[in-house]
Design a protein around this motif. Structure first.
Motif, PDB file in Angstrom:
ATOM      1  N   TYR A  82      42.541  32.677  37.877  1.00 43.56           N
ATOM      2  CA  TYR A  82      42.399  31.590  36.908  1.00 43.56           C
ATOM      3  C   TYR A  82      42.928  31.931  35.518  1.00 43.56           C
ATOM      4  O   TYR A  82      43.245  31.033  34.741  1.00 43.56           O
ATOM      5  CB  TYR A  82      40.954  31.107  36.851  1.00 43.56           C
ATOM      6  CG  TYR A  82      40.595  30.301  38.076  1.00 43.56           C
ATOM      7  CD1 TYR A  82      41.053  28.992  38.232  1.00 43.56           C
ATOM      8  CD2 TYR A  82      39.828  30.846  39.099  1.00 43.56           C
ATOM      9  CE1 TYR A  82      40.752  28.248  39.355  1.00 43.56           C
ATOM     10  CE2 TYR A  82      39.517  30.105  40.235  1.00 43.56           C
ATOM     11  CZ  TYR A  82      39.986  28.817  40.351  1.00 43.56           C
ATOM     12  OH  TYR A  82      39.689  28.085  41.476  1.00 43.56           O
ATOM     13  N   SER A  83      43.057  33.214  35.187  1.00 45.55           N
ATOM     14  CA  SER A  83      43.623  33.577  33.888  1.00 45.55           C
ATOM     15  C   SER A  83      45.074  33.112  33.767  1.00 45.55           C
ATOM     16  O   SER A  83      45.556  32.863  32.662  1.00 45.55           O
ATOM     17  CB  SER A  83      43.513  35.082  33.648  1.00 45.55           C
ATOM     18  OG  SER A  83      44.314  35.796  34.568  1.00 45.55           O
ATOM     19  N   ARG A  84      45.749  32.940  34.883  1.00 40.90           N
ATOM     20  CA  ARG A  84      47.143  32.435  34.870  1.00 40.90           C
ATOM     21  C   ARG A  84      47.230  31.043  34.257  1.00 40.90           C
ATOM     22  O   ARG A  84      48.291  30.619  33.823  1.00 40.90           O
ATOM     23  CB  ARG A  84      47.710  32.356  36.294  1.00 40.90           C
ATOM     24  CG  ARG A  84      47.748  33.651  37.023  1.00 40.90           C
ATOM     25  CD  ARG A  84      48.284  33.539  38.429  1.00 40.90           C
ATOM     26  NE  ARG A  84      48.470  32.191  38.924  1.00 40.90           N
ATOM     27  CZ  ARG A  84      48.712  31.882  40.179  1.00 40.90           C
ATOM     28  NH1 ARG A  84      48.793  32.828  41.080  1.00 40.90           N
ATOM     29  NH2 ARG A  84      48.878  30.638  40.557  1.00 40.90           N
ATOM     30  N   PHE A  85      46.115  30.325  34.261  1.00 38.00           N
ATOM     31  CA  PHE A  85      46.095  28.947  33.770  1.00 38.00           C
ATOM     32  C   PHE A  85      45.448  28.837  32.384  1.00 38.00           C
ATOM     33  O   PHE A  85      45.147  27.743  31.931  1.00 38.00           O
ATOM     34  CB  PHE A  85      45.361  28.050  34.772  1.00 38.00           C
ATOM     35  CG  PHE A  85      45.967  28.113  36.134  1.00 38.00           C
ATOM     36  CD1 PHE A  85      47.153  27.456  36.417  1.00 38.00           C
ATOM     37  CD2 PHE A  85      45.376  28.869  37.132  1.00 38.00           C
ATOM     38  CE1 PHE A  85      47.729  27.542  37.674  1.00 38.00           C
ATOM     39  CE2 PHE A  85      45.944  28.957  38.395  1.00 38.00           C
ATOM     40  CZ  PHE A  85      47.127  28.294  38.665  1.00 38.00           C
ATOM     41  N   GLY A  86      45.240  29.987  31.753  1.00 33.92           N
ATOM     42  CA  GLY A  86      44.702  29.978  30.397  1.00 33.92           C
ATOM     43  C   GLY A  86      43.197  30.123  30.298  1.00 33.92           C
ATOM     44  O   GLY A  86      42.637  30.052  29.204  1.00 33.92           O
ATOM     45  N   PHE A  87      42.528  30.337  31.412  1.00 37.15           N
ATOM     46  CA  PHE A  87      41.088  30.579  31.366  1.00 37.15           C
ATOM     47  C   PHE A  87      40.826  31.979  30.817  1.00 37.15           C
ATOM     48  O   PHE A  87      41.584  32.914  31.091  1.00 37.15           O
ATOM     49  CB  PHE A  87      40.464  30.473  32.758  1.00 37.15           C
ATOM     50  CG  PHE A  87      40.234  29.065  33.223  1.00 37.15           C
ATOM     51  CD1 PHE A  87      39.115  28.357  32.800  1.00 37.15           C
ATOM     52  CD2 PHE A  87      41.126  28.446  34.076  1.00 37.15           C
ATOM     53  CE1 PHE A  87      38.893  27.058  33.239  1.00 37.15           C
ATOM     54  CE2 PHE A  87      40.920  27.147  34.520  1.00 37.15           C
ATOM     55  CZ  PHE A  87      39.797  26.454  34.092  1.00 37.15           C
ATOM     56  N   VAL A  88      39.760  32.106  30.049  1.00 36.55           N
ATOM     57  CA  VAL A  88      39.304  33.408  29.555  1.00 36.55           C
ATOM     58  C   VAL A  88      37.821  33.539  29.886  1.00 36.55           C
ATOM     59  O   VAL A  88      37.135  32.538  30.113  1.00 36.55           O
ATOM     60  CB  VAL A  88      39.518  33.564  28.026  1.00 36.55           C
ATOM     61  CG1 VAL A  88      40.999  33.499  27.670  1.00 36.55           C
ATOM     62  CG2 VAL A  88      38.716  32.533  27.243  1.00 36.55           C
ATOM     63  N   SER A  89      37.350  34.746  29.884  1.00 38.65           N
ATOM     64  CA  SER A  89      35.934  34.984  30.165  1.00 38.65           C
ATOM     65  C   SER A  89      35.077  34.204  29.171  1.00 38.65           C
ATOM     66  O   SER A  89      35.303  34.250  27.956  1.00 38.65           O
ATOM     67  CB  SER A  89      35.634  36.474  30.055  1.00 38.65           C
ATOM     68  OG  SER A  89      34.237  36.684  30.118  1.00 38.65           O
ATOM     69  N   ALA A  90      34.094  33.497  29.693  1.00 39.72           N
ATOM     70  CA  ALA A  90      33.189  32.727  28.839  1.00 39.72           C
ATOM     71  C   ALA A  90      32.459  33.641  27.863  1.00 39.72           C
ATOM     72  O   ALA A  90      32.083  33.215  26.764  1.00 39.72           O
ATOM     73  CB  ALA A  90      32.197  31.952  29.696  1.00 39.72           C
ATOM     74  N   GLU A  91      32.289  34.898  28.251  1.00 34.41           N
ATOM     75  CA  GLU A  91      31.605  35.869  27.396  1.00 34.41           C
ATOM     76  C   GLU A  91      32.321  36.042  26.060  1.00 34.41           C
ATOM     77  O   GLU A  91      31.689  36.332  25.042  1.00 34.41           O
ATOM     78  CB  GLU A  91      31.490  37.213  28.124  1.00 34.41           C
ATOM     79  CG  GLU A  91      30.613  37.127  29.367  1.00 34.41           C
ATOM     80  CD  GLU A  91      30.826  38.285  30.335  1.00 34.41           C
ATOM     81  OE1 GLU A  91      31.707  39.144  30.097  1.00 34.41           O
ATOM     82  OE2 GLU A  91      30.118  38.315  31.353  1.00 34.41           O
TER      83      GLU A  91
END
Length: 167
Positions: free
Chosen positions: A117-126
């Protein structure tokens, strides 16, 4: 491959797809409950030129500390086994983000593989001091802004609708 909004005629095909794509029927049952309870903000299907539904993606509302900011949760995402590895899931996600943005939804969350999912710009919510109520591996709960500065000054508990509690 055609990516389009799910139509009522797709419901049975989507149900079959979800039951075949996951180990249990939990995701298929979840989607039915979300539909029945009006908790589906956007759902997309990927279909072949012949009209066969081979991919599915659903977005539903989430809250932050009990407050509704119009954020969306991505789940589930499924592609028929023999069509995997062709970029169909990526097409569904990208089309979903474009549609969410056009509809005025400013952020999205997902619980899934950070490497994917990081490929789509998601980052750890933390990174934004956000978390979900479930115990999950570090980095698995992720967030993505679709509108600039959406997370500015915000932190806390992100909750999916109650239908997810049965998973």
């Amino acid at each position: 491959m055609l990516i389009r909004t799910e139509a009522p005629a797709d419901i049975l095909a989507v149900d079959r797809l979800l039951k075949s794509a996951f180990d249990t029927e939990a995701e298929a049952n979840l989607v039915m409950k979300l539909r029945e309870n009006g908790r589906r903000s956007l759902s997309l299907v990927a279909s072949t030129d012949e009209g066969e539904v081979v991919g599915y993606l659903l977005f539903s509302p989430v809250t932050l500390n009990g407050e509704d900011f119009n954020w969306q949760g991505l789940a589930p995402l499924a592609v028929k086994e023999e069509f995997r590895g062709q970029g169909i899931a990526a097409q569904l996600i990208e089309e979903g983000f474009a549609s969410l943005f056009e509809l005025g939804y400013p952020a999205c969350v997902v619980l899934g593989d950070p490497a994917y999912y990081s490929r789509f710009g998601f980052v750890s919510a933390e990174q934004h001091n956000m978390h979900c109520k479930w115990e999950v591996p570090a980095g698995a709960f992720q967030v993505k802004t679709l509108a600039e500065d959406e997370f500015s000054g915000r932190s806390g508990l992100v909750e999916y609708s109650s239908e997810f509690d049965t998973l």
